[in-house]
Design a protein around this motif. Structure first.
Motif, PDB file in Angstrom:
ATOM      1  N   SER A 402      -6.738  11.193   4.628  1.00 12.69           N
ATOM      2  CA  SER A 402      -6.982   9.891   5.271  1.00 12.69           C
ATOM      3  C   SER A 402      -8.217   9.216   4.694  1.00 12.69           C
ATOM      4  CB  SER A 402      -7.140  10.077   6.784  1.00 12.69           C
ATOM      5  OG  SER A 402      -5.879  10.305   7.388  1.00 12.69           O
ATOM      6  N   ARG A 403      -9.208  10.010   4.301  1.00 13.43           N
ATOM      7  CA  ARG A 403     -10.446   9.450   3.741  1.00 13.43           C
ATOM      8  C   ARG A 403     -10.281   9.317   2.232  1.00 13.43           C
ATOM      9  NH1 ARG A 403     -14.157  13.344   7.574  1.00 13.43           N
ATOM     10  NH2 ARG A 403     -13.922  12.083   9.482  1.00 13.43           N
ATOM     11  N   GLU A 409     -11.284  14.568  -5.262  1.00 14.30           N
ATOM     12  CA  GLU A 409     -11.873  15.898  -5.132  1.00 14.30           C
ATOM     13  C   GLU A 409     -10.887  16.930  -4.590  1.00 14.30           C
ATOM     14  OE1 GLU A 409     -15.300  18.019  -2.329  1.00 14.30           O
ATOM     15  OE2 GLU A 409     -15.375  15.849  -2.701  1.00 14.30           O
ATOM     16  N   VAL A 410      -9.984  16.505  -3.674  1.00 14.26           N
ATOM     17  CA  VAL A 410      -9.105  17.453  -2.996  1.00 14.26           C
ATOM     18  C   VAL A 410      -7.688  17.399  -3.571  1.00 14.26           C
ATOM     19  CG1 VAL A 410     -10.446  17.302  -0.867  1.00 14.26           C
ATOM     20  CG2 VAL A 410      -8.474  15.780  -1.194  1.00 14.26           C
ATOM     21  N   LEU A 423       2.244  11.479  -2.679  1.00 12.45           N
ATOM     22  CA  LEU A 423       2.733  10.105  -2.490  1.00 12.45           C
ATOM     23  C   LEU A 423       1.583   9.119  -2.288  1.00 12.45           C
ATOM     24  CD1 LEU A 423       5.492  11.536  -2.264  1.00 12.45           C
ATOM     25  CD2 LEU A 423       6.048   9.985  -0.383  1.00 12.45           C
ATOM     26  N   GLN A 424       0.604   9.531  -1.500  1.00 12.14           N
ATOM     27  CA  GLN A 424      -0.523   8.628  -1.270  1.00 12.14           C
ATOM     28  C   GLN A 424      -1.292   8.383  -2.563  1.00 12.14           C
ATOM     29  OE1 GLN A 424      -3.630  10.196   1.195  1.00 12.14           O
ATOM     30  NE2 GLN A 424      -4.775   8.274   1.260  1.00 12.14           N
ATOM     31  N   LYS A 425      -1.512   9.428  -3.335  1.00  9.78           N
ATOM     32  CA  LYS A 425      -2.245   9.264  -4.598  1.00  9.78           C
ATOM     33  C   LYS A 425      -1.498   8.345  -5.556  1.00  9.78           C
ATOM     34  CE  LYS A 425      -4.883  13.598  -4.581  1.00  9.78           C
ATOM     35  NZ  LYS A 425      -5.238  14.820  -5.330  1.00  9.78           N
TER      36      LYS A 425
END
Length: 708
Positions: A402-403, A409-410, A423-425
């Motif tokens: 969410s952040r 980094e993650v 998908l978000q990336k």
């Protein structure tokens, strides 16, 4: 408890014409209600619920907003608001008599359940509180369209506001609190209008929530952008106009949501099925009569010189003539055509059972590069999101993070099973994002977004926890198209992991229950058993125009026996087309989901005993492939219907009954069923195995059926 007098808000000056227009709306709404009540007593109207006492507040609201520009999510008392926005007396009466030309529903819903496409009044339903999350979703669409550059494509204007209305009693519903919380968190331009008449049928507000004033309980949200305008005299249209002007301006200027609580009256009973004298004192009823805006505002207009007594009477006569003429036209209107009840149950423009969705031949070679079901679900989502910028993916934990500042980094979460990983990336946080842990929120917001042209593909984390969303799924999502007579639709895809065989899933991570949803008209229900089928059926679900519940047996996510190649971005499987998993001569097994492979394992053993078993995987449960069932029954003349859910009241009961009814003379033996025991799924693996159908249960059933 005696009510304290409501405060009068400071009003911006209104012109004489505006003040007179407010009264005309107030009076017209009252006369329409009275005419409808007369029609009910004459048995020309079949149900009546009124908006009496709410008219002044609603007339003011209509004047502060823009029909056909802003969007509206009503509850059933908003007659004056609808009229003020342009909903004519004739339109209302067409709903009263259940005429085919009723713009809200074509005679399918009760009167006062407003809906009008040209005015952007979204179809209203009876379940109290279901409108809040949908309104938040519709307002969220404004922001998502801006972020994605889709305003022109979706016809969304940057200065839109969404108005959602409610009575005071409905503020007890959990979805009210979810709606306000989501609106504040998202900072969406939505105005909550609480029309507080002090009662939910016979239950007073102080019984609904502490203190009887819901606005007072929301004060903590003010620090996060919620404008609260409280204790407005809702019987004073000028004061109401000032309050609503402030709220609308706050939302339209993108400062966040607003909430207006106004004190109104309900001088008539809740409906004609209610008698308020049973629970209201004479003093209460006299006080309501004293505040009635039909009388008080008329006196005020005469006193301040806006109208003479003669002009006031002329206005009333004009309204009455309009109402009488509208009633006469509605009385003569045609009812819905016989047999029309099946229209608009599903999309009439896009048929997911058609040959247009049958590209199964494009699967390619499955022998090399095979991927698991979870991999192909993820790949299909990526293909479809790249193809269609309207697709939004959200739910609990579905985002990578969410952040956004830590995404580099993650590795990213992407769902508890990794179905949405990456998908978000790839597509950004405005298209793939986490929701609160609230299942009704997920589906309710999705409905609002879909109504505005987006294509939400949402995830409920476990089928076991789908039940808080049941009202949004059954009473809303599945019947929006039908109840609005095809005027509105919400083609949402709801993905949900389902079922057991998990070794430790236990009671709350192993449930089935698909028959609960196949029982809902208007909802497509899908349950693949292989990676390839999951890819093809998910693509069909996304591209069709109906709401789809996409059940994913989580035990099959990473199995090796059901792997398949990525079939590419155009591979689809039509709904209602079963797959013959195994050819056979002696008996047929009709099944789906986790039990497909168990049926196959047992069939291999049965073949050693000379029993040839044909296995049919339904793949979609609503619709299902009756023609394939007919073929296999007529071929083998013996049939077993199998599923993972409990035996009693399970999905297979309907199939077994229909086979016995329509194919009786093709059967050489009774239809048998294989299913789970009639209990919950236990945690201890040995006990779980005993409860759920295993290959040995299938083998035993094959042997018994062949002996008949």
């Amino acid at each position: 408890m005696a009510a304290t007098p409501p405060q009068t808000a400071t009003a911006e000056p209104l012109t004489r014409e505006q003040r007179v227009a407010l009264y005309r709306t107030i009076y017209a709404a009252r006369r329409i209600d009275d005419k409808e009540i007369t029609g009910k007593r004459q048995n020309k109207v079949f149900f009546q619920i009124n908006g009496v006492g709410h008219e002044a507040l609603q007339a003011a609201a209509a004047m502060c907003l823009r029909p056909g520009h802003d969007w509206f999510f009503f509850y059933y008392r908003d007659r004056a608001l609808a009229y003020g926005l342009g909903y004519t007396a004739k339109d209302m009466f067409l709903g009263s008599v259940g005429a085919e030309a009723d713009p809200a529903s074509g005679g399918r819903q009760m009167p006062s359940h407003w809906g009008h496409r040209a005015l952007n009044i979204f179809t209203t339903s009876s379940p109290t509180g279901s409108q809040f999350l949908q309104a938040v979703g519709a307002a969220e669409a404004i922001l998502r369209a801006e972020q994605g550059g889709l305003q022109e494509q979706l016809g969304i204007k940057s200065d839109e506001v969404v108005l959602v209305t409610t009575g005071d009693g409905t503020c007890s519903e959990g979805e009210f609190w979810e709606g306000v919380s989501n609106a504040v968190n998202l900072k969406v331009p939505v105005v909550f209008l609480v029309e507080d008449n002090g009662y939910a049928i016979s239950v007073p507000s102080e019984v609904q929530y502490p203190g009887g004033n819901v606005a007072a309980l929301l004060k903590g949200y003010e620090a996060h952008g919620l404008l609260i305008v409280d204790d407005v005299d809702g019987c004073d249209p000028v004061a109401s106009h000032a309050a609503l002007q402030a709220a609308v301006a706050h939302a339209r200027s993108r400062k966040g949501p607003a909430l207006v609580r106004a004190r109104v009256i309900r001088p008539y009973s809740h409906s004609l099925s209610d008698d308020e004298q049973l629970y209201k004192s004479k003093a209460q009823r006299d006080e309501e009569a004293r505040r009635d805006p039909v009388r008080t505002f008329a006196e005020r207009l005469v006193a301040q010189g806006d109208l003479t007594e003669a002009q006031l009477q002329m206005l009333r006569d004009e309204v009455q003539a309009e109402v009488d003429a509208a009633w006469a036209e509605a009385e003569a209107a045609a009812p819905p055509a016989s047999g029309s009840f099946y229209r608009h149950l599903y999309s009439e423009d896009v048929d997911p059972t058609s040959a247009a969705f049958d590209t199964e031949h494009a699967a390619g070679d499955q022998a090399t590069g095979a991927k698991t079901m979870i991999d192909l679900i993820n790949a299909t989502l990526k293909h479809e999101m790249a193809r269609d910028p309207r697709i939004l993916v959200f739910g609990e934990d579905v985002a990578d993070a969410s952040r956004a500042e830590i995404l580099e980094e993650v590795k990213g979460k992407g769902g508890v099973f990794k179905a949405t990983h990456g998908l978000q990336k790839q597509f950004g946080g405005h298209r793939v994002y986490n929701s609160p842990l609230a299942e009704a929120t997920i589906v309710g917001r999705a409905i609002g977004l879909a109504a505005r042209g987006f294509k939400p593909v949402v995830e409920i984390q476990f089928f076991d926890y789908i039940w808080p969303a049941m009202q949004q799924l059954r009473d809303e999502l599945a019947n929006i198209r039908w109840r609005s007579n095809g005027t509105f639709a919400a083609p949402v895809v709801v993905r949900v992991p389902i079922a057991g065989y998990l070794m430790g899933g236990a009671t709350y991570h192993s449930q089935c229950g698909e028959s609960t949803f196949t029982h809902i008209p208007g909802l497509r229900v899908v349950c693949p058993s292989s990676a390839l089928d999951a890819a093809g059926l998910l693509r069909t679900a996304i591209r069709c125009e109906d709401p789809v519940l996409f059940l994913e047996p989580k035990h099959l996510y990473r199995q090796t026996h059901n792997k398949g190649n990525d079939p590419g971005p155009e591979f689809m499987i039509p709904f209602g087309k079963a797959r013959t998993v195994r050819e056979g001569r002696d008996l047929s097994v009709i099944t789906y989901g986790n039990t497909v492979h168990r049926a196959v394992q047992a069939a291999r053993e049965a073949e050693k005993e000379g029993i040839s078993v044909e296995i049919l995987d339904l793949r979609t449960l609503n619709p299902y492939d009756w023609s394939a069932i007919e073929r296999t029954v007529k071929k083998t003349h013996r049939v077993i219907v199998a599923h993972e859910d409990t035996l009693s009241w399970g999905y297979g009961s309907e199939l077994a009954a229909r086979i016995a009814d329509e194919l009786f003379f093709h059967l050489d033996a009774p239809v048998r069923r294989v299913a789970a025991k009639d209990t919950w799924v236990a945690y201890q693996p040995a006990l779980e195995d005993e409860i759920l159908p295993q290959p040995k249960d299938f083998l035993e059933a094959y042997r018994k059926l062949m002996k008949v």
